[in-house]
Write an enzyme that holds these catalytic residues in place. Structure first.
Site, PDB file in Angstrom:
ATOM      1  N   HIS A 110      29.376  42.541  37.429  1.00  0.00           N
ATOM      2  CA  HIS A 110      29.140  41.165  37.866  1.00  0.00           C
ATOM      3  C   HIS A 110      29.220  41.032  39.377  1.00  0.00           C
ATOM      4  CE1 HIS A 110      31.221  40.420  33.785  1.00  0.00           C
ATOM      5  NE2 HIS A 110      29.922  40.532  33.600  1.00  0.00           N
ATOM      6  N   TYR A 153      42.936  39.011  39.290  1.00  0.00           N
ATOM      7  CA  TYR A 153      42.164  39.234  40.509  1.00  0.00           C
ATOM      8  C   TYR A 153      41.969  37.952  41.289  1.00  0.00           C
ATOM      9  CZ  TYR A 153      38.215  38.295  37.316  1.00  0.00           C
ATOM     10  OH  TYR A 153      37.374  37.767  36.376  1.00  0.00           O
TER      11      TYR A 153
END
Length: 179
Positions: free
Chosen positions: A64, A131
């Site tokens: 992604h 993240y």
């Protein structure tokens, strides 16, 4: 210093961050982020969003990325479990364009994937992944590359679990990149 940071030998903008654990009979304490120290070590982005995902063993998430004008750099760590983390350089002006990095990440280790990279990870065991991203998620800029794109030269196991959305991503040569 709570962090030891090294650059990937091929793609210097990708950083591997090992954090120092302070352990005793109660458990441990570990710093995950300290802006000034990371900035001094050339991780100079402000983070706009923090994400947590859980993936069962053999789940693959990726590859992604977010398009301009709001690409996402990512600082990734594992809260529990173990992953192989991948970053693919999509910056056309770079000498390492289309090259990739892959690192095994466990607790106490982080990887910084800069803006202009596709990102993905494979859970080697049930894993919680945290993240930080440099820009907020924007659905209209969301993009990705198929996990089985031969041009990437990335070998994933046959038994991966992948979302229907990720199975429908385009191949790299079908994308108009502007990084």
């Amino acid at each position: 210093m709570p962090f030891e940071i090294t650059s990937d030998p091929l793609i210097k903008d990708v950083k591997i961050v090992n954090s120092k654990k302070f352990e005793d009979n109660r458990g441990f304490f570990e710093e995950v982020y300290r802006e000034k120290i990371l900035k001094d070590l050339n991780i100079q982005n402000k983070f706009a969003q923090v994400n947590l995902s859980f993936s069962k063993k053999n789940v693959f998430r990726g590859f992604h990325f977010q398009l301009n004008p709001a690409p996402q750099g990512k600082l990734i760590t594992v809260v529990s479990g173990k992953i192989i983390d991948y970053g693919i350089n999509l910056r056309k002006s770079s000498k390492s364009f289309k090259s990739h990095v892959e690192y095994e990440i466990t607790t106490g280790k982080m990887i910084y994937i800069p803006e202009g990279f596709a990102h993905g990870f494979l859970a080697l065991e049930d894993s919680y992944v945290l993240y930080l991203t440099t820009n907020e998620f924007n659905q209209s800029l969301d993009s990705g590359i198929r996990y089985d794109d031969k041009e990437l030269n990335i070998s994933l196991p046959d038994n991966i679990i992948i979302s229907e959305k990720d199975k429908k991503l385009k191949y790299l040569n079908e994308l108009a990149l502007d990084f």
